[in-house]
Motif scaffolding. Structure first.
Motif, short mmCIF file in Angstrom:
data_model
loop_
_atom_site.label_atom_id
_atom_site.label_comp_id
_atom_site.label_asym_id
_atom_site.label_seq_id
_atom_site.Cartn_x
_atom_site.Cartn_y
_atom_site.Cartn_z
N TYR A 1 -62.91 -46.48 35.90
CA TYR A 1 -64.81 -45.91 35.95
C TYR A 1 -64.25 -45.97 37.53
N GLU A 2 -64.91 -47.14 37.39
CA GLU A 2 -65.68 -47.48 39.07
C GLU A 2 -64.87 -46.97 39.97
N ARG A 3 -63.52 -46.30 40.53
CA ARG A 3 -63.24 -45.77 40.91
C ARG A 3 -63.62 -44.42 41.04
N ILE A 4 -63.54 -43.50 39.62
CA ILE A 4 -64.88 -42.48 39.75
C ILE A 4 -65.97 -41.97 40.15
N LEU A 5 -66.61 -43.18 39.54
CA LEU A 5 -67.97 -42.95 40.66
C LEU A 5 -68.01 -42.81 41.48
N GLN A 6 -67.24 -43.85 42.49
CA GLN A 6 -67.96 -44.64 44.21
C GLN A 6 -66.93 -42.45 44.20
N LYS A 7 -65.80 -42.13 43.58
CA LYS A 7 -65.33 -40.17 44.12
C LYS A 7 -66.60 -39.36 43.90
N TYR A 8 -67.64 -39.25 42.86
CA TYR A 8 -68.96 -38.98 42.82
C TYR A 8 -69.94 -39.20 43.63
N GLU A 9 -70.08 -40.76 44.65
CA GLU A 9 -71.49 -41.35 44.77
C GLU A 9 -70.74 -40.63 46.20
N GLY A 10 -69.51 -40.23 46.51
CA GLY A 10 -69.35 -39.55 48.63
C GLY A 10 -69.56 -37.96 48.39
N ARG A 11 -70.13 -37.33 47.13
CA ARG A 11 -70.52 -36.20 47.91
C ARG A 11 -72.21 -35.96 47.62
N PRO A 12 -72.05 -34.83 49.06
CA PRO A 12 -73.29 -34.54 48.81
C PRO A 12 -74.11 -33.98 48.15
N TYR A 13 -73.46 -33.43 47.21
CA TYR A 13 -74.53 -33.00 46.02
C TYR A 13 -73.23 -33.05 44.75
N LEU A 14 -74.29 -32.93 43.48
CA LEU A 14 -73.54 -32.76 42.27
C LEU A 14 -73.76 -31.78 41.47
N SER A 15 -73.10 -30.99 40.85
CA SER A 15 -73.89 -30.30 39.93
C SER A 15 -74.60 -30.65 38.81
N PRO A 16 -75.44 -30.15 37.95
CA PRO A 16 -75.47 -31.34 36.69
C PRO A 16 -74.51 -31.54 35.45
N THR A 17 -73.23 -30.78 35.22
CA THR A 17 -72.30 -31.07 34.66
C THR A 17 -71.61 -32.46 35.11
N GLN A 18 -71.98 -32.62 36.60
CA GLN A 18 -71.03 -33.81 36.62
C GLN A 18 -72.30 -35.30 37.28
N MET A 19 -73.65 -34.64 37.71
CA MET A 19 -74.36 -35.88 37.18
C MET A 19 -74.39 -36.03 35.38
N GLN A 20 -74.18 -35.15 34.73
CA GLN A 20 -73.46 -35.77 32.93
C GLN A 20 -72.55 -36.38 33.14
N GLU A 21 -71.54 -35.92 34.01
CA GLU A 21 -70.48 -36.81 33.42
C GLU A 21 -70.45 -38.48 34.10
N ILE A 22 -71.32 -38.92 35.07
CA ILE A 22 -71.54 -39.73 36.35
C ILE A 22 -72.89 -40.44 35.14
N LYS A 23 -73.47 -39.83 33.84
CA LYS A 23 -74.20 -40.67 33.69
C LYS A 23 -73.19 -40.95 31.89
N GLN A 24 -72.38 -40.64 31.36
CA GLN A 24 -70.96 -40.92 30.51
C GLN A 24 -69.72 -41.59 31.13
#
Length: 76
Positions: free
Chosen positions: A29-52
């Motif tokens: 989970y930590e690896r996946i979250l770090q991957k998302y944090e490196g992105r300059p833009y997140l879609s609403p779907t990705q933001m929801q996935e991060i919350k989950q």
């Protein structure tokens, strides 16, 4: 995660499959979250996935802490 907890995980993960699974899941989970944090833009779907993912990570960490507490008590 505190150094004492990491030491407990290192000592007992070989004999405790639940502890090992919880720790591996937490790291994943930590690896996946770090991957998302490196992105300059997140879609609403990705933001929801991060919350989950954060909810799942927290639930897993709570369970992991319960298991570690048992080992702490056993060592005292």
């Amino acid at each position: 995660m505190e150094q004492a907890d990491l030491g407990l995980i290192e000592r007992y993960q070989e004999q405790d499959s639940e502890l090992r699974a919880l720790w591996e899941q937490h790291q994943e989970y930590e690896r996946i979250l770090q991957k998302y944090e490196g992105r300059p833009y997140l879609s609403p779907t990705q933001m929801q996935e991060i919350k989950q993912l954060k909810k799942k990570k927290l639930a897993g960490k709570t369970k992991l802490q319960q298991v570690l507490q048992q080992y702490r008590e056993a060592e005292e």
